[in-house]
Structure formats: C-alpha cells, structure tokens
Design a protein around this motif. Structure first.
Motif, short mmCIF file in Angstrom:
data_model
loop_
_atom_site.label_atom_id
_atom_site.label_comp_id
_atom_site.label_asym_id
_atom_site.label_seq_id
_atom_site.Cartn_x
_atom_site.Cartn_y
_atom_site.Cartn_z
N PHE A 105 -33.58 -9.57 60.85
CA PHE A 105 -32.92 -9.59 59.54
C PHE A 105 -32.14 -8.30 59.30
O PHE A 105 -31.00 -8.32 58.83
N ILE A 106 -32.75 -7.15 59.60
CA ILE A 106 -32.09 -5.86 59.38
C ILE A 106 -30.82 -5.76 60.23
O ILE A 106 -29.77 -5.31 59.75
N ARG A 107 -30.89 -6.19 61.50
CA ARG A 107 -29.70 -6.13 62.35
C ARG A 107 -28.60 -7.05 61.84
O ARG A 107 -27.41 -6.72 61.94
N ALA A 108 -28.97 -8.20 61.27
CA ALA A 108 -27.96 -9.09 60.69
C ALA A 108 -27.28 -8.42 59.50
O ALA A 108 -26.07 -8.56 59.30
N SER A 114 -47.68 -6.94 49.42
CA SER A 114 -46.26 -6.60 49.26
C SER A 114 -46.04 -5.14 49.64
O SER A 114 -46.97 -4.33 49.58
N PHE A 115 -44.83 -4.83 50.05
CA PHE A 115 -44.50 -3.44 50.34
C PHE A 115 -43.11 -3.12 49.79
O PHE A 115 -42.23 -3.99 49.72
N THR A 116 -42.94 -1.87 49.39
CA THR A 116 -41.64 -1.34 48.96
C THR A 116 -41.54 0.08 49.48
O THR A 116 -42.45 0.88 49.25
N PHE A 117 -40.48 0.40 50.21
CA PHE A 117 -40.33 1.78 50.66
C PHE A 117 -38.85 2.13 50.73
O PHE A 117 -37.98 1.25 50.74
N THR A 118 -38.60 3.41 50.73
CA THR A 118 -37.24 3.93 50.63
C THR A 118 -36.91 4.75 51.86
O THR A 118 -37.67 5.65 52.23
N VAL A 119 -35.78 4.44 52.50
CA VAL A 119 -35.32 5.18 53.68
C VAL A 119 -33.84 5.49 53.50
O VAL A 119 -33.10 4.72 52.88
N PRO A 120 -33.39 6.62 54.04
CA PRO A 120 -31.97 6.97 53.86
C PRO A 120 -31.03 6.17 54.75
O PRO A 120 -29.87 5.98 54.41
N VAL A 121 -31.53 5.69 55.89
CA VAL A 121 -30.68 4.99 56.86
C VAL A 121 -31.45 3.80 57.41
O VAL A 121 -32.66 3.88 57.63
N LEU A 122 -30.75 2.69 57.64
CA LEU A 122 -31.35 1.54 58.30
C LEU A 122 -31.07 1.61 59.80
O LEU A 122 -29.95 1.95 60.19
N PRO A 123 -32.06 1.24 60.66
CA PRO A 123 -33.45 0.89 60.33
C PRO A 123 -34.38 2.09 60.20
O PRO A 123 -35.44 2.01 59.67
N ILE A 137 -42.99 -1.68 61.07
CA ILE A 137 -43.03 -3.15 61.08
C ILE A 137 -42.28 -3.77 62.23
O ILE A 137 -42.17 -4.98 62.31
N GLY A 138 -41.77 -2.96 63.16
CA GLY A 138 -40.96 -3.51 64.24
C GLY A 138 -41.69 -4.55 65.06
O GLY A 138 -41.13 -5.60 65.38
#
Length: 422
Positions: free
Chosen positions: A249-252, A371-380, A387-388
């Motif tokens: 999903f992230i790569r899409a 459920s999870f919520t987290f914040t990152v500056p860059v994907l992935p 979670i990979g």
C-alpha cells in the motif's frame, strides 16, 4: 509410536502419547476401556477435561517404557492446556525432538510425537504445515521455518504439570483398599435397600415426566427446526487477508505521488492523503494570475483545488498466520518515534442466515486487534522495521500535512494490527 521421558528445565515429562476424544464425560472410564481393546497394549492413561468454550474431553494412552510411571506429566497435554487455539510446535530436547499438533484446542490423535532423529521431526513438521490451518508455529531458529516463533519451550510450558499419567491396571494396594471398601459397603446395603424401595416409586414417576418432556422437545424440534438446536456457526472473516500488505500500500502511494506536480505557479500544496484506493492532493491559491493544477477540480470560490490520483490495483495478501500480542508489543517498544497503540473492539460476529430463527451466539474469533497511529517525516522510513514483515497489519491511511517539501512536515500513518487472542 515412540514414547520417551524428556527433560524440560528441571522437570521430566512424557512425550509420544496417542490421543482420542472421550465419547462421554466419564473420561477415565473411557480411557481404560480403550486401553483394554483387543490389540491394544497400553499401560498408562491421562485426561484433559472439556471446557465452557465447547472443547470436548480427551484422553491420552501410553505403553510402558523406560522411566514411565504414574504421576509423570504429559508434555503434549500440558502444552495444549497452556497454549489454546490451533498451533503446531517442534522443540529440541536433550533426548531428541518433540512435535505437538493442536487444532481447535484439541490434540490430534497422532499429534504428540517424539523423534530421536531431528531430520524426521523436521520432515513431519513440514508435512503438517503443508496442510495448514495453524494460528501459530513454533520451531527452532536453526530450522529456518517461515513465520515460526522461536520462543523457548520453558516459557511456553511455564512449568505446567496438571496432565499426569495414571496406571490402567489397579495396583495391589488399591485392590486391598477396594476390597475393604466393598465389605464396608455391604454393611450399608441392608439399610440402603429399604431407602431404595421407598424412592423407586418417586424415581419411576420422575422418569415418566422426563420422557414426556423429551417427547415434547422432539415434537417442537420437528415443527421448528431452527429452535433449540446448536447452529453451525460460520468461521469469522479473516479481514486482514482481504487487504493488501502494508508496504505494498505504501509503495502504491509513493508511485501515485510521482504523478503529482508539487510546484504549481500561484498554488501551494496544503495536504496530501492516501486512503483506500486514492491519493488526494489539496491546493490553496496564493494569489495573482495562475492556471489551476492540471487535472484538479477547483472550488466555486476559486481559492482551493483538489486532485485525485487513483492508486494502482492492489491484490489482497496471501494467507497469513497471526502472531501473539507480546511479539507486537516488543516491536512497538523497540521503536523510537511519536506513536500510539491501543486495543480496539472485536470485529462484529458473522450474521445468522436469513432463514434462521433460533438463538444466535457465535463464539468470539480467535484473534483481537489493536489500532496504531505514528508519525514519520518520510515514507516508508521506520515503517519497514515495525510492520514490514508483521502479519495481520492493515494501513488505512497515510496523511501528510504541509506542502510536502519542507523538512518540518510529517506523515501520520493509521491502521490496525490483528493478533492471536490469549
């Protein structure tokens, strides 16, 4: 079937019993009758009682062998009581290798095995894995079994010793005690005969009433087939297997971003969100003469514009076996970012068939979710390490606030993780 006494920590267990489901609640009697069947050569038995969740009673049988004696706990029986559900485990021991196979909280008949040869144990493990249907897999790390948990046997067993061997044959001391008890019982028979005669009429009347009630129940079942019977509940839906894997999903989302113009004269990107099957980019007008972003839809005021980019078609993931909650918790605690994780309500149970009219109370699914919520500056970025390769993860959305170019901007990623129910 090979039976052996094995060592787990400082305790000894017996491995390699033959297991059967008990046809009645008199488990010990059923075990002794099975041990005395023609062609059988069993000297010991042990039992596992049923439970309120519907598990039927079981008994295990073992033939006499070196070191076997009454009171010795069963490795397979104790593990099955300690670790419910459907799972398979192979464990290295000083004496050899043990293999335990549990389906729907029940030891399968040939699911308590001992192997002196480790290669034979590994081959049998892979045979069972080919059949599938396990929520958890335990195996030595050196075997390289995919998705296997390498938790030590001592932690899985937790010193449990409640399933113990008992002798099929009554000992000499027990026979003496039984004879003495029989003589004492004979003294009470005379008195009991009088009481029995008095109660026989009452019992006869009660049996007639019960027979009449049973006839009424059978008639009601004939007239209303769905009432008063235990329904055949459908299996709960494995929701996570209907969704793509999280990193797919992230790569899409990243591929869709490559199609977006981040610098448009007279316009600023205010937010980017990737949800379900669409990437949505919102622009605000900076002022002055400008053309709106190509492909975007402009609001009536001309101040804002929205661009929708469909994601590529994402296939659902293959079958995944969930892991235990402590595995997920350990991963979460080993990360270093702004994040939250918390228990979510269970998925709704499967609905009854349209024509069903009886009581509908399906058992809870063998999994829960967080459920999870987290914040990152860059994907992935740190997503891959958390979670990979983690089964049961669904990412619902990834949202970027800002224009997507400043270093102070960040991605907010939300989703759920399915895990085994304890």
């Amino acid at each position: 079937m090979t039976t052996a006494v094995v060592s787990v920590g400082r305790k000894q267990y017996v491995s390699g019993l033959y297991w059967e489901n008990s046809p009645s609640g008199r488990i010990s009697q059923a075990a002794k009758e099975a041990a005395h069947q023609p062609g059988s050569n069993y000297d010991f038995y042990t039992t596992r009682s049923g439970n309120k969740q519907g598990r039927v009673p079981q008994f295990g049988l073992a033939s006499a062998g070196p070191g076997l004696h009454s009171g010795l706990p069963s490795l397979g029986g104790c593990l099955a009581n300690q670790q419910p559900g459907s799972w398979i485990g192979a464990f290295r021991l000083r004496e050899g290798s043990a293999l335990v196979i549990v389906r729907d909280d029940l030891l399968v008949p040939d699911g308590d095995l001992f192997f002196a040869d480790e290669v034979e144990a590994r081959d049998r493990l892979y045979q069972e894995l080919a059949i599938g249907g396990f929520q958890r897999i335990y195996a030595p790390e050196a075997w390289g079994v995919p998705d296997a948990d390498t938790m030590p046997l001592t932690l899985l067993l937790n010193d449990r010793v409640d399933v113990k061997l008992r002798s099929v044959v009554v000992s000499k001391q027990s026979k003496i005690a039984l004879i003495g008890g029989s003589l004492l019982l004979a003294g009470f028979i005379g008195v009991g005969l009088y009481i029995q005669d008095t109660r026989e009429k009452e019992e006869s009347l009660r049996m007639e009433q019960m027979a009449a009630l049973e006839r009424m129940r059978q008639e009601a079942a004939r007239l209303m087939p769905g009432v008063g019977t235990h329904p055949d509940y459908p299996k709960p839906e494995r929701t996570w297997e209907l969704q793509p894997k999280p990193m797919v999903f992230i790569r899409a989302c990243q591929n869709a971003l490559q199609k977006v113009s981040m610098r448009v004269a007279g316009w600023d990107v205010t937010s980017i969100s990737c949800k379900r099957n669409t990437l949505l980019v919102r622009y605000s007008r900076r002022g002055g003469h400008s053309n709106y972003p190509k492909g975007a839809v402009v609001t009536d005021t001309g101040e804002y514009a929205e661009l929708s980019v469909p994601l590529e078609v994402l296939a659902p993931r293959p079958v995944e076996q969930l892991v235990d909650p402590d595995v997920i918790t350990r991963r979460y605690l080993n990360q270093n970012w702004s994040a939250t994780i918390g228990r979510e309500p269970d998925d709704p149970p499967p609905p009854p068939p349209p024509s069903y009219s009886g009581e509908w109370n399906p058992p809870p699914a063998p999994w829960i979710k967080r459920s999870f919520t987290f914040t990152v500056p860059v994907l992935p970025w740190t997503l891959e390490s958390f979670i990979g390769d983690l089964p049961g993860v669904i990412i619902w959305s990834a949202v970027l606030s800002g224009d997507g170019l400043e270093t102070r901007n960040s991605w907010k990623v939300e989703g759920v993780i399915y895990e085994n129910r304890r």
